[in-house]
Design a protein around this motif. Sequence first.
Motif, mmCIF file in Angstrom:
data_model
loop_
_atom_site.group_PDB
_atom_site.id
_atom_site.type_symbol
_atom_site.label_atom_id
_atom_site.label_comp_id
_atom_site.label_asym_id
_atom_site.label_seq_id
_atom_site.Cartn_x
_atom_site.Cartn_y
_atom_site.Cartn_z
ATOM 1 N N ARG A 79 39.728 46.483 39.981
ATOM 2 C CA ARG A 79 39.875 45.321 40.865
ATOM 3 C C ARG A 79 38.710 44.415 41.244
ATOM 4 O O ARG A 79 37.503 44.504 41.266
ATOM 5 C CB ARG A 79 39.837 45.653 41.754
ATOM 6 C CG ARG A 79 40.670 44.317 42.951
ATOM 7 C CD ARG A 79 40.665 44.311 44.330
ATOM 8 N NE ARG A 79 42.664 45.558 44.068
ATOM 9 C CZ ARG A 79 43.376 45.154 44.030
ATOM 10 N NH1 ARG A 79 43.453 43.922 43.375
ATOM 11 N NH2 ARG A 79 44.530 46.066 44.067
ATOM 12 N N CYS A 80 38.643 42.755 40.505
ATOM 13 C CA CYS A 80 37.738 41.963 40.550
ATOM 14 C C CYS A 80 36.747 42.213 41.529
ATOM 15 O O CYS A 80 37.579 41.890 42.819
ATOM 16 C CB CYS A 80 37.743 40.476 39.989
ATOM 17 S SG CYS A 80 36.503 39.423 40.472
ATOM 18 N N GLY A 139 39.419 39.164 43.135
ATOM 19 C CA GLY A 139 40.597 40.383 43.988
ATOM 20 C C GLY A 139 41.470 40.646 42.728
ATOM 21 O O GLY A 139 42.989 41.498 42.982
ATOM 22 N N ASN A 140 41.542 40.226 41.791
ATOM 23 C CA ASN A 140 42.294 40.611 40.647
ATOM 24 C C ASN A 140 42.994 41.961 39.564
ATOM 25 O O ASN A 140 40.892 41.832 39.633
ATOM 26 C CB ASN A 140 41.711 39.856 39.620
ATOM 27 C CG ASN A 140 43.385 39.413 38.423
ATOM 28 O OD1 ASN A 140 44.429 40.306 38.781
ATOM 29 N ND2 ASN A 140 43.075 38.871 36.953
ATOM 30 N N ASP A 141 43.527 42.617 39.716
ATOM 31 C CA ASP A 141 43.280 44.154 39.758
ATOM 32 C C ASP A 141 44.144 43.949 38.134
ATOM 33 O O ASP A 141 45.085 43.514 37.691
ATOM 34 C CB ASP A 141 44.627 44.512 40.419
ATOM 35 C CG ASP A 141 44.759 45.885 39.874
ATOM 36 O OD1 ASP A 141 43.538 46.707 39.452
ATOM 37 O OD2 ASP A 141 45.304 46.423 40.033
ATOM 38 N N TYR A 142 43.129 44.575 37.122
ATOM 39 C CA TYR A 142 43.473 43.210 35.737
ATOM 40 C C TYR A 142 42.292 44.561 34.772
ATOM 41 O O TYR A 142 41.776 45.754 35.534
ATOM 42 C CB TYR A 142 42.400 42.486 35.812
ATOM 43 C CG TYR A 142 42.421 42.328 33.791
ATOM 44 C CD1 TYR A 142 42.807 41.563 33.606
ATOM 45 C CD2 TYR A 142 41.536 41.631 33.512
ATOM 46 C CE1 TYR A 142 43.491 40.722 31.919
ATOM 47 C CE2 TYR A 142 41.180 40.607 31.922
ATOM 48 C CZ TYR A 142 42.347 40.554 31.995
ATOM 49 O OH TYR A 142 42.343 39.928 29.990
ATOM 50 N N ASP A 167 36.682 40.465 36.234
ATOM 51 C CA ASP A 167 37.292 40.295 35.753
ATOM 52 C C ASP A 167 37.286 40.008 34.480
ATOM 53 O O ASP A 167 38.214 39.128 33.705
ATOM 54 C CB ASP A 167 38.663 40.143 36.397
ATOM 55 C CG ASP A 167 39.227 38.578 36.743
ATOM 56 O OD1 ASP A 167 38.086 37.925 37.459
ATOM 57 O OD2 ASP A 167 40.409 38.422 37.525
ATOM 58 N N THR A 199 38.476 44.058 32.985
ATOM 59 C CA THR A 199 37.512 44.337 33.974
ATOM 60 C C THR A 199 35.996 44.384 33.472
ATOM 61 O O THR A 199 36.084 44.804 32.905
ATOM 62 C CB THR A 199 38.035 44.929 35.149
ATOM 63 O OG1 THR A 199 38.057 46.352 35.001
ATOM 64 C CG2 THR A 199 38.659 44.401 36.636
#
Length: 77
Positions: free
Chosen positions: A3-4, A8-11, A27, A14
Motif C-alpha cells: 500500500r502506498c 493508500g493505493n494497494d498496487y 505507487d 509499488t
Amino acid sequence: MARCEVCGNDYTMTFEVHAQGNVHVFDCFSCAIHRMAPICEHCRCQIIGQGVEVEGHYYCGAHCSRAEGKEGIVDHV
C-alpha cells in the motif's frame, strides 16, 4: 501487494525508497515527490530539482536563500 503510504493505493507495482534509515513505499513518482521532496524555507515550494542547502536550511535557489539573509549563494546556468 503493498500500500502506498501517501494515497493508500494497494498496487502490485509499488516501489520502495530507502532514505536516512527508513523505507518508504509508493505507487507512483508523484506520491514519492509529495512525501520526500524538501520544502523551500522561504517560498514553501517543493524542491524537486537542485536546490541549495545553506547552514542546514533548504531553499529552491539562490534567490530564496538571499531573501532569507544568506550571502554568497549563486545560481549557475
